[in-house]
Each structure stands twice: as structure tokens, then as C-alpha cells.
Scaffold this motif. Structure first.
Motif, PDB file in Angstrom:
ATOM      1  N   ALA A   1       0.829  -1.201   0.000  1.00 28.89           N
ATOM      2  CA  ALA A   1       0.000   0.000   0.000  1.00 28.89           C
ATOM      3  C   ALA A   1       0.864   1.250   0.000  1.00 28.89           C
ATOM      4  CB  ALA A   1      -0.923   0.013   1.221  1.00 28.89           C
ATOM      5  N   GLY A   2       0.361   2.296  -0.628  1.00 26.37           N
ATOM      6  CA  GLY A   2       1.069   3.569  -0.642  1.00 26.37           C
ATOM      7  C   GLY A   2       0.088   4.711  -0.821  1.00 26.37           C
ATOM      8  N   HIS A   3       0.459   5.890  -0.334  1.00 23.69           N
ATOM      9  CA  HIS A   3      -0.402   7.062  -0.469  1.00 23.69           C
ATOM     10  C   HIS A   3      -0.434   7.552  -1.911  1.00 23.69           C
ATOM     11  CE1 HIS A   3      -1.212   7.673   3.771  1.00 23.69           C
ATOM     12  NE2 HIS A   3       0.079   7.491   4.032  1.00 23.69           N
ATOM     13  N   VAL A   4      -1.562   8.094  -2.302  1.00 23.26           N
ATOM     14  CA  VAL A   4      -1.671   8.718  -3.614  1.00 23.26           C
ATOM     15  C   VAL A   4      -1.189  10.170  -3.541  1.00 23.26           C
ATOM     16  CG1 VAL A   4      -4.081   9.462  -3.302  1.00 23.26           C
ATOM     17  CG2 VAL A   4      -3.212   9.062  -5.591  1.00 23.26           C
ATOM     18  N   ASP A   5      -1.398  10.810  -2.402  1.00 24.35           N
ATOM     19  CA  ASP A   5      -0.946  12.184  -2.221  1.00 24.35           C
ATOM     20  C   ASP A   5      -0.993  12.544  -0.742  1.00 24.35           C
ATOM     21  OD1 ASP A   5      -3.616  12.693  -1.562  1.00 24.35           O
ATOM     22  OD2 ASP A   5      -4.079  13.665  -3.466  1.00 24.35           O
ATOM     23  N   ASN A   6      -0.540  13.735  -0.436  1.00 30.88           N
ATOM     24  CA  ASN A   6      -0.734  14.295   0.902  1.00 30.88           C
ATOM     25  C   ASN A   6      -0.927  15.795   0.751  1.00 30.88           C
ATOM     26  OD1 ASN A   6       1.812  15.492   0.636  1.00 30.88           O
ATOM     27  ND2 ASN A   6       2.825  14.127   2.105  1.00 30.88           N
ATOM     28  N   ALA A   7      -0.878  16.528   1.831  1.00 31.82           N
ATOM     29  CA  ALA A   7      -1.183  17.957   1.777  1.00 31.82           C
ATOM     30  C   ALA A   7      -0.191  18.744   0.923  1.00 31.82           C
ATOM     31  CB  ALA A   7      -1.219  18.534   3.192  1.00 31.82           C
ATOM     32  N   ARG A   8       0.982  18.150   0.652  1.00 31.66           N
ATOM     33  CA  ARG A   8       1.986  18.857  -0.148  1.00 31.66           C
ATOM     34  C   ARG A   8       1.968  18.476  -1.614  1.00 31.66           C
ATOM     35  NH1 ARG A   8       7.504  17.638   2.218  1.00 31.66           N
ATOM     36  NH2 ARG A   8       6.532  15.645   2.717  1.00 31.66           N
ATOM     37  N   GLY A   9       1.178  17.437  -1.975  1.00 33.57           N
ATOM     38  CA  GLY A   9       1.107  17.068  -3.385  1.00 33.57           C
ATOM     39  C   GLY A   9       1.199  15.566  -3.593  1.00 33.57           C
ATOM     40  N   PRO A  10       1.525  15.143  -4.822  1.00 29.38           N
ATOM     41  CA  PRO A  10       1.562  13.721  -5.165  1.00 29.38           C
ATOM     42  C   PRO A  10       2.518  12.921  -4.295  1.00 29.38           C
ATOM     43  CG  PRO A  10       1.566  15.052  -7.147  1.00 29.38           C
ATOM     44  CD  PRO A  10       1.749  16.006  -5.996  1.00 29.38           C
ATOM     45  N   SER A  11       2.109  11.671  -3.990  1.00 30.87           N
ATOM     46  CA  SER A  11       2.935  10.746  -3.220  1.00 30.87           C
ATOM     47  C   SER A  11       3.300   9.535  -4.073  1.00 30.87           C
ATOM     48  CB  SER A  11       2.208  10.322  -1.941  1.00 30.87           C
ATOM     49  OG  SER A  11       2.098  11.414  -1.046  1.00 30.87           O
ATOM     50  N   VAL A  12       3.871   8.527  -3.433  1.00 29.92           N
ATOM     51  CA  VAL A  12       4.538   7.425  -4.126  1.00 29.92           C
ATOM     52  C   VAL A  12       3.671   6.733  -5.173  1.00 29.92           C
ATOM     53  CG1 VAL A  12       3.977   5.820  -2.237  1.00 29.92           C
ATOM     54  CG2 VAL A  12       5.897   5.329  -3.770  1.00 29.92           C
ATOM     55  N   PHE A  13       2.383   6.507  -4.890  1.00 28.89           N
ATOM     56  CA  PHE A  13       1.528   5.786  -5.833  1.00 28.89           C
ATOM     57  C   PHE A  13       0.567   6.708  -6.573  1.00 28.89           C
ATOM     58  CE2 PHE A  13       1.790   1.264  -3.802  1.00 28.89           C
ATOM     59  CZ  PHE A  13       3.054   1.119  -4.356  1.00 28.89           C
ATOM     60  N   TYR A  14       0.942   7.966  -6.715  1.00 29.09           N
ATOM     61  CA  TYR A  14       0.089   8.928  -7.414  1.00 29.09           C
ATOM     62  C   TYR A  14      -0.262   8.463  -8.823  1.00 29.09           C
ATOM     63  CZ  TYR A  14      -1.476  13.300  -9.547  1.00 29.09           C
ATOM     64  OH  TYR A  14      -2.211  14.259 -10.197  1.00 29.09           O
ATOM     65  N   ALA A  15       0.703   7.911  -9.527  1.00 28.28           N
ATOM     66  CA  ALA A  15       0.506   7.530 -10.930  1.00 28.28           C
ATOM     67  C   ALA A  15       0.145   6.058 -11.111  1.00 28.28           C
ATOM     68  CB  ALA A  15       1.755   7.868 -11.743  1.00 28.28           C
ATOM     69  N   LEU A  16      -0.254   5.381 -10.033  1.00 29.05           N
ATOM     70  CA  LEU A  16      -0.560   3.952 -10.136  1.00 29.05           C
ATOM     71  C   LEU A  16      -1.616   3.684 -11.210  1.00 29.05           C
ATOM     72  CD1 LEU A  16       0.384   1.368  -8.587  1.00 29.05           C
ATOM     73  CD2 LEU A  16      -1.742   1.518  -7.295  1.00 29.05           C
ATOM     74  N   GLY A  17      -2.597   4.546 -11.323  1.00 31.23           N
ATOM     75  CA  GLY A  17      -3.659   4.358 -12.300  1.00 31.23           C
ATOM     76  C   GLY A  17      -3.213   4.512 -13.733  1.00 31.23           C
ATOM     77  N   ALA A  18      -1.991   5.001 -13.958  1.00 31.96           N
ATOM     78  CA  ALA A  18      -1.470   5.164 -15.317  1.00 31.96           C
ATOM     79  C   ALA A  18      -0.724   3.926 -15.803  1.00 31.96           C
ATOM     80  CB  ALA A  18      -0.545   6.377 -15.373  1.00 31.96           C
ATOM     81  N   LEU A  19      -0.587   2.920 -14.949  1.00 33.31           N
ATOM     82  CA  LEU A  19       0.122   1.710 -15.353  1.00 33.31           C
ATOM     83  C   LEU A  19      -0.608   0.997 -16.490  1.00 33.31           C
ATOM     84  CD1 LEU A  19       1.118   0.176 -11.890  1.00 33.31           C
ATOM     85  CD2 LEU A  19       2.636   1.237 -13.567  1.00 33.31           C
ATOM     86  N   LYS A  20       0.155   0.240 -17.263  1.00 36.62           N
ATOM     87  CA  LYS A  20      -0.398  -0.555 -18.347  1.00 36.62           C
ATOM     88  C   LYS A  20      -0.105  -2.026 -18.096  1.00 36.62           C
ATOM     89  CE  LYS A  20      -1.353   3.267 -20.613  1.00 36.62           C
ATOM     90  NZ  LYS A  20      -2.741   3.769 -20.734  1.00 36.62           N
ATOM     91  N   LYS A  21      -0.914  -2.878 -18.689  1.00 37.80           N
ATOM     92  CA  LYS A  21      -0.654  -4.311 -18.610  1.00 37.80           C
ATOM     93  C   LYS A  21       0.729  -4.614 -19.169  1.00 37.80           C
ATOM     94  CE  LYS A  21      -5.528  -5.637 -19.113  1.00 37.80           C
ATOM     95  NZ  LYS A  21      -6.531  -6.331 -19.958  1.00 37.80           N
ATOM     96  N   GLY A  22       1.458  -5.472 -18.461  1.00 36.37           N
ATOM     97  CA  GLY A  22       2.807  -5.826 -18.880  1.00 36.37           C
ATOM     98  C   GLY A  22       3.904  -4.969 -18.273  1.00 36.37           C
ATOM     99  N   THR A  23       3.540  -3.868 -17.607  1.00 38.03           N
ATOM    100  CA  THR A  23       4.544  -3.012 -16.963  1.00 38.03           C
ATOM    101  C   THR A  23       5.280  -3.788 -15.874  1.00 38.03           C
ATOM    102  OG1 THR A  23       3.202  -1.041 -17.363  1.00 38.03           O
ATOM    103  CG2 THR A  23       4.888  -0.878 -15.651  1.00 38.03           C
TER     104      THR A  23
END
Length: 210
Positions: free
Chosen positions: A118-140
Motif C-alpha cells: 500500500a502507498g499514499h496517492v498524495d498528501n497535503a503537499r502534493g503527489p505521493s509514491v503511488f500517485y501515478a498507479l492508475g497510469a500503469l499498463k498491462k505488462g509493466t
């Protein structure tokens, strides 16, 4: 798996909503909406391995120390996560935007079964470690460096997004005959009054060991 670990794993089922609520309440107020997975990246007909992708033999258990996802510029240390008093999964410190956590009483990444990260998507200062998780593609590729010096390399099979009330516990947390990995963060749209409405989950399986 020990009896204690099995019991803890049982408690883990059904906690996705609680974890999401914690992330929502501590999330960013900037309304920078993270990428959401398209329907093309979801499973076509239920959980299954990506066709044509190799399947590596599971490794002996060893704790993860770092996760790398070059496709979305993730390179972060990992910490152990337990369960809170209410039975929900603990989360990494909200103030650290570049750290992920794994469920220490479950399966470590690379071992047989389903490992939860598990990882945060963001916090009060902006994007966090898994912010772009939804941009992944199959096979990555997802690389997990372990304490035993080996790197477990996973391949993404699907990325799905769920509303909190419809989170599929068994689909996400259910056991696997392979070395499988689940990456979880908040998502599912954003409401400035209530925060994120659900969770993004990436499904992957072990394809290589370095």
C-alpha cells in the motif's frame, strides 16, 4: 504461514474501505486528480495472468526493502505495516511522500501467495509514491528488492478501480497459486467534501528473479 499470520490475514479482508478513508482524510486538498485506469487495463473476464507472460517459481519468504516501477518513476523504500486496533491495515507515514508499505503478517513479495503493498496517492503537499498507479499498463514491470539480495520482478496483469462500497475483498486479497502482488492506493474520483471515493488496485505476478 503461522497461525498468527493466518489470523492476521483474515482480519485484512474487508479493510480496504477503512484504509481508503484514512487516506482520504489525510489526502491532498489541492484537488490534483491522479490518473485513473481505463477499462482497457481491467481484467477481461475475472482475475487471470496476462496472456503470454512467463510465470516464475515462487521464492522463499524474505522481507522487501525497496520497490521500483520505472514506468511511472517510482523508486521508494518499503516499511512493514501491521494492523490497527480497529483491524484495519496501518499505512505509511502521511508526511513521507516516497515510501510504500507491505503487510508484514501476510505474504512477502516474491513468495507464493498474494502480497499486499500500500502507498499514499498524495498528501497535503502534493503527489505521493503511488500517485501515478492508475497510469500503469498491462505488462509493466514492478521490481521489489528483498533482504535476501534478490530482486523479484513482477508483470502487471490488470489495473482496476473500485468504489469504496463495492471493493471486492476476495478478488484483491484472495490467495494465489503463484507469487502474486497487489498494489493499492486511493482513487475512484475525488469529491472536495469527502475526498477520494475508492481505491485503485494493480494486480501482478512474478515473472523473473534477478
Amino acid at each position: 504461514m503461522s497461525q498468527k499470520a493466518q489470523k492476521a490475514k483474515g482480519w485484512l479482508v474487508g479493510i480496504a474501505v477503512l484504509s481508503g478513508i484514512w487516506l482520504i482524510q489525510n489526502g491532498s486538498a489541492t484537488q490534483l486528480i491522479p490518473p485513473q485506469p481505463s477499462t482497457a487495463q481491467a481484467f477481461a473476464a475475472g482475475p487471470q495472468l496476462q496472456p503470454g507472460s512467463p510465470v516464475a517459481e515462487p521464492l522463499r519468504p524474505s522481507a522487501p526493502v525497496r520497490i521500483r516501477i520505472p514506468g511511472i518513476d517510482v523508486d521508494a523504500p518499503m516499511m512493514r505495516l501491521g494492523l490497527g486496533a480497529d483491524g484495519s491495515l496501518d499505512v505509511p507515514p502521511a508526511g513521507n511522500r516516497n515510501i510504500a508499505g507491505w503487510y508484514k503478517d501476510g505474504v512477502p513479495p516474491g513468495a507464493k501467495g498474494t502480497a499486499i503493498v500500500a502507498g499514499h496517492v498524495d498528501n497535503a503537499r502534493g503527489p505521493s509514491v503511488f500517485y501515478a498507479l492508475g497510469a500503469l499498463k498491462k505488462g509493466t514491470a514492478v521490481e521489489v528488492v528483498r533482504e535476501d539480495g534478490r530482486t523479484a520482478v513482477f508483470s502487471i496483469d490488470a489495473i482496476e478501480v473500485y468504489e469504496s462500497e463495492d471493493f471486492p475483498d476476495q478478488r484483491v486479497y484472495g490467495d494465489s497459486p503463484h507469487a502474486s502482488l497487489r498494489l493499492i492506493t486511493c482513487g475512484g474520483g475525488f469529491n472536495k467534501e469527502t475526498g477520494y471515493r475508492g481505491n485503485v488496485v494493480a494486480y501482478a505476478h512474478l515473472t523473473e528473479v534477478r
